[in-house]
Design a protein around this motif. Structure first.
Motif, PDB file in Angstrom:
ATOM      1  N   GLY A  77      69.448 109.256  96.534  1.00  0.00           N
ATOM      2  CA  GLY A  77      68.670 109.929  95.749  1.00  0.00           C
ATOM      3  C   GLY A  77      67.997 109.368  94.036  1.00  0.00           C
ATOM      4  O   GLY A  77      68.914 109.783  93.228  1.00  0.00           O
ATOM      5  N   MET A  78      69.253 107.544  94.196  1.00  0.00           N
ATOM      6  CA  MET A  78      68.883 107.530  92.961  1.00  0.00           C
ATOM      7  C   MET A  78      67.499 106.906  92.289  1.00  0.00           C
ATOM      8  O   MET A  78      67.622 106.573  91.591  1.00  0.00           O
ATOM      9  N   GLY A  79      66.637 107.171  92.818  1.00  0.00           N
ATOM     10  CA  GLY A  79      65.494 106.493  92.802  1.00  0.00           C
ATOM     11  C   GLY A  79      64.719 105.348  92.851  1.00  0.00           C
ATOM     12  O   GLY A  79      65.560 104.550  93.342  1.00  0.00           O
ATOM     13  N   ILE A  80      63.863 104.338  92.337  1.00  0.00           N
ATOM     14  CA  ILE A  80      63.113 103.354  92.169  1.00  0.00           C
ATOM     15  C   ILE A  80      64.452 103.297  91.544  1.00  0.00           C
ATOM     16  O   ILE A  80      64.603 102.293  90.477  1.00  0.00           O
ATOM     17  N   LEU A  81      65.407 101.689  91.882  1.00  0.00           N
ATOM     18  CA  LEU A  81      66.117 101.334  91.017  1.00  0.00           C
ATOM     19  C   LEU A  81      65.335  99.939  90.613  1.00  0.00           C
ATOM     20  O   LEU A  81      65.717  99.465  89.684  1.00  0.00           O
ATOM     21  N   ASN A  82      64.827  99.114  91.196  1.00  0.00           N
ATOM     22  CA  ASN A  82      64.182  98.068  91.129  1.00  0.00           C
ATOM     23  C   ASN A  82      62.808  97.963  91.349  1.00  0.00           C
ATOM     24  O   ASN A  82      61.880  97.607  92.567  1.00  0.00           O
ATOM     25  N   PRO A  83      61.899  98.178  90.421  1.00  0.00           N
ATOM     26  CA  PRO A  83      60.503  98.335  90.601  1.00  0.00           C
ATOM     27  C   PRO A  83      59.798  97.116  90.588  1.00  0.00           C
ATOM     28  O   PRO A  83      58.872  96.857  91.395  1.00  0.00           O
ATOM     29  N   TRP A  84      60.350  96.391  90.152  1.00  0.00           N
ATOM     30  CA  TRP A  84      59.496  94.670  89.783  1.00  0.00           C
ATOM     31  C   TRP A  84      59.845  94.398  91.335  1.00  0.00           C
ATOM     32  O   TRP A  84      58.552  93.648  91.540  1.00  0.00           O
ATOM     33  N   ASN A  85      60.527  94.453  91.527  1.00  0.00           N
ATOM     34  CA  ASN A  85      60.956  94.269  93.182  1.00  0.00           C
ATOM     35  C   ASN A  85      59.752  94.881  94.133  1.00  0.00           C
ATOM     36  O   ASN A  85      58.971  94.118  94.874  1.00  0.00           O
ATOM     37  N   LEU A  86      59.876  95.920  94.181  1.00  0.00           N
ATOM     38  CA  LEU A  86      59.076  96.410  94.586  1.00  0.00           C
ATOM     39  C   LEU A  86      57.241  96.246  94.747  1.00  0.00           C
ATOM     40  O   LEU A  86      56.427  96.542  95.427  1.00  0.00           O
ATOM     41  N   GLN A  87      57.275  96.114  93.212  1.00  0.00           N
ATOM     42  CA  GLN A  87      55.614  95.617  93.272  1.00  0.00           C
ATOM     43  C   GLN A  87      55.717  94.308  94.092  1.00  0.00           C
ATOM     44  O   GLN A  87      54.246  93.996  94.791  1.00  0.00           O
ATOM     45  N   LEU A  88      56.434  93.051  93.804  1.00  0.00           N
ATOM     46  CA  LEU A  88      56.415  92.622  94.136  1.00  0.00           C
ATOM     47  C   LEU A  88      55.906  92.392  96.001  1.00  0.00           C
ATOM     48  O   LEU A  88      54.992  91.896  96.240  1.00  0.00           O
ATOM     49  N   ILE A  89      56.687  93.298  96.315  1.00  0.00           N
ATOM     50  CA  ILE A  89      56.585  93.069  97.370  1.00  0.00           C
ATOM     51  C   ILE A  89      55.039  93.881  98.575  1.00  0.00           C
ATOM     52  O   ILE A  89      54.335  93.266  98.588  1.00  0.00           O
TER      53      ILE A  89
END
Length: 141
Positions: free
Chosen positions: A41-53
């Protein structure tokens, strides 16, 4: 092996963009990176990596794991995810039906915001949306 045998593989993976690219190249039909540890339940910890994907993928990207509340789902969708999978955030809520409704609204709002296109972030200067020309101001000497 599953792809070679004709299965449609929706692969659960870390938020590593290189691994995600390799999984897509293998033939997976969707990439499902975790936002954070499953059930945390900690949410998106690394939005930068997710954005790259998201930016590099030609297949759907579905956030799976770590979503804790509606704002987490909204952020995933605002980043451009094609969907969000969730269980624990709803099952573990004090009022699961109400949380499910909140998640639905968050996913819809996040997708709408993504499609609308956010204003650019300005890191070194800001521009007010209200004009300052022609405004009478008092000048102190």
């Amino acid at each position: 092996m599953l792809v070679a045998e004709g299965f449609d593989v929706l692969v659960y993976t870390s938020d590593d963009p290189i691994v995600a690219r390799e999984l897509e190249q293998i033939g997976c039909c969707a990439i499902m990176p975790l936002a954070s540890l499953i059930g945390s339940g900690m949410g998106i910890l690394n939005p930068w990596n997710l954005q790259l994907i998201i930016e590099q993928s030609k297949v759907p990207v579905l956030v799976d794991a770590g979503v804790g509340t509606a704002s987490d789902a909204a952020v995933a969708m605002e980043l451009g995810c094609d969907g969000v999978l969730m269980n624990t955030a709803i099952a573990g809520a004090r009022q699961p039906v109400l949380m499910a409704h909140a998640m639905k609204l968050a996913v819809e709002a996040g997708r709408a915001a993504y499609l609308a296109g956010r204003m650019p972030k300005r890191f070194y200067s800001a521009t007010p949306s209200s004009p300052s020309e022609g405004v009478i101001s008092s000048v102190k000497s």
